[in-house]
Design an enzyme around this catalytic site. Structure first.
Site, PDB file in Angstrom:
ATOM      1  N   GLU A   1       5.205  -3.290 -13.624  1.00  0.00           N
ATOM      2  CA  GLU A   1       6.509  -3.876 -13.277  1.00  0.00           C
ATOM      3  C   GLU A   1       7.170  -4.426 -14.536  1.00  0.00           C
ATOM      4  O   GLU A   1       6.885  -5.535 -14.979  1.00  0.00           O
ATOM      5  CB  GLU A   1       6.325  -4.985 -12.226  1.00  0.00           C
TER       6      GLU A   1
ATOM      7  N   TYR B   1       0.828  -1.209   0.000  1.00  0.00           N
ATOM      8  CA  TYR B   1       0.000   0.000   0.000  1.00  0.00           C
ATOM      9  C   TYR B   1       0.862   1.259   0.000  1.00  0.00           C
ATOM     10  O   TYR B   1       2.068   1.192  -0.016  1.00  0.00           O
ATOM     11  CB  TYR B   1      -0.929  -0.016   1.220  1.00  0.00           C
TER      12      TYR B   1
END
Ligand SMILES: [Zn+2]
Length: 395
Positions: free
Chosen positions: A365, A346
């Site tokens: 990513e 988070y």
């Protein structure tokens, strides 16, 4: 490439002489709105450079135009006052030369200096790309935002939030370069008309969010804070694993979106190379700048580029809108990367963006392996990234 308007020149006639679309010439020259140009006005023609040419016996304007693949009128515009009726051998004239190849440096360790040099070149050749300093890093280096396009839909991309994920910056820079080549040469990218994108989208790009961190990984520590940094790095003088900013705060664990939960999860109480979220949310200049930018611009879609994993994350506690799902499907299809809705992490930029604006936000990513990813992966990473960039523009 700069030329001077002559009596009777218009945006339309320049566009025809150089085969460069009118909107690009307009945006390259601070939004010219009248078609008629004042004689003597300097006009920047994007996508061109001038080259020297030595006249030879027997040359004619027609012959030079044919050989250099450029219209006669374009040559005349660049050589005002020169008579082509009686050619003087050995006289040097200028020939407009269309740029058809990538001009940024590829496959080098991409520190802040290289980034700036490439930027300068890109902005000179493609002045419709706008540059703005949106803030300063801890070490006072400028955090730069680029803007491309003049449409209503606002798309945002950023790279190098994490220092040792610096490869994301040249990936973004190469795509900006490819986009500029595409609009100036009338070539599609993945069957997408990029001029139409230019007219319908406003792309905001922060290619290097964490310049201090990137330079630490690539250049080593600045001498005046070397000892302090080695201490933060657990006594090591190898900084290749460093993700944080120069104060040892992880910039992607800094946003007010379950910041406390993330802090407890990582259980780190002091600065270091990675994962420390700071004493409070938005304590660092780099994250303050990025939060302000999103607050001001309220992007319709946001992509934060990281490495590694060949996957991307697009959820935040179910607050993500319905359209995030369809965009995730498009990104998956166009890149081959795996779509992951939720992960146990988070306080990232995309988390906060989704929470705050309820618009689609993504953490991408790129590549696979151990950070920093080797430059040998660049082509493969770039090819997947193209699909991701395009998907975000077609959204
Ligand atoms: Zn990262």
């Amino acid at each position: 490439m700069k030329i001077k308007a002559r009596e009777g020149d218009t945006l339309t006639s320049l566009s025809q002489a150089f085969y460069i679309p009118v909107p690009l010439i307009q945006e390259a020259n601070g939004r010219l709105d009248s078609d008629v140009l004042t004689p003597g006005k300097q006009v920047d023609i994007p996508g061109y450079e001038s080259e020297q040419y030595r006249l030879r016996q027997g040359d004619s304007l027609w012959e030079i135009s044919r050989r250099c693949e450029v219209r006669e009128d374009a040559i005349l515009m660049l050589n005002q006052g020169i008579s082509f009726q009686s050619i003087q051998p050995d006289k040097v004239i200028l020939i407009p030369s269309r740029i058809k190849n990538i001009i940024i440096t590829e496959k080098v360790p991409y520190n802040f200096d290289t980034f700036n040099k490439d930027l300068l070149r890109l902005l000179t050749v493609y002045p419709f790309i706008k540059k703005r300093v949106i803030g300063r890093s801890v070490l006072n280096q400028p955090i730069i935002e680029l803007k491309i396009g003049r449409g209503k839909e606002k798309v945002h991309w950023n790279g190098s939030f994490h220092a040792n994920e610096w490869i994301t910056t040249p990936v973004i820079m190469k795509f900006i370069n490819e986009l500029a080549l595409s609009v100036t040469n009338g070539k599609e990218i993945m069957h997408t008309n990029m001029l139409k994108i230019f007219e319908t989208r406003s792309i905001s790009i922060v290619p290097m969010v964490n310049p201090d961190g990137v330079d630490l990984v690539l250049n080593g520590p600045p001498s005046h804070i070397k000892d302090k940094l080695i201490q933060l790095n657990g006594g090591r003088d190898d900084f290749t694993g460093w993700k944080a900013n120069i104060r040892g705060v992880d910039l992607n664990k800094q946003f007010p979106a379950r910041w406390q939960d993330e802090k407890q999860r990582k259980n780190l109480t002091s600065p270091g190379p990675r994962d420390y979220g700071g004493i409070k949310p938005l304590s660092e200049p780099e994250t303050i700048v990025m939060a302000k930018l999103a607050q001001k611009e309220k992007f319709d879609v946001l992509l934060a580029f990281h490495t590694q994993g060949q996957e991307f994350y697009w959820g935040f506690g179910g607050l993500e809108p319905q359209k995030s799902k369809s965009l995730a499907e498009a990104i998956e299809k166009m890149s081959g990367y795996s779509s992951v809705q939720f992960i146990d992490s988070y306080a990232g930029y995309k988390d906060w963006f989704i929470k705050k604006f309820r618009n689609p936000g993504f953490t991408i990513e790129l590549g696979k392996g151990i950070n920093p990813l080797p430059l040998s992966q660049f082509d493969e990473i770039y090819s997947a990234s193209r699909g991701i960039f395009i998907a975000s523009l077609l959204y």
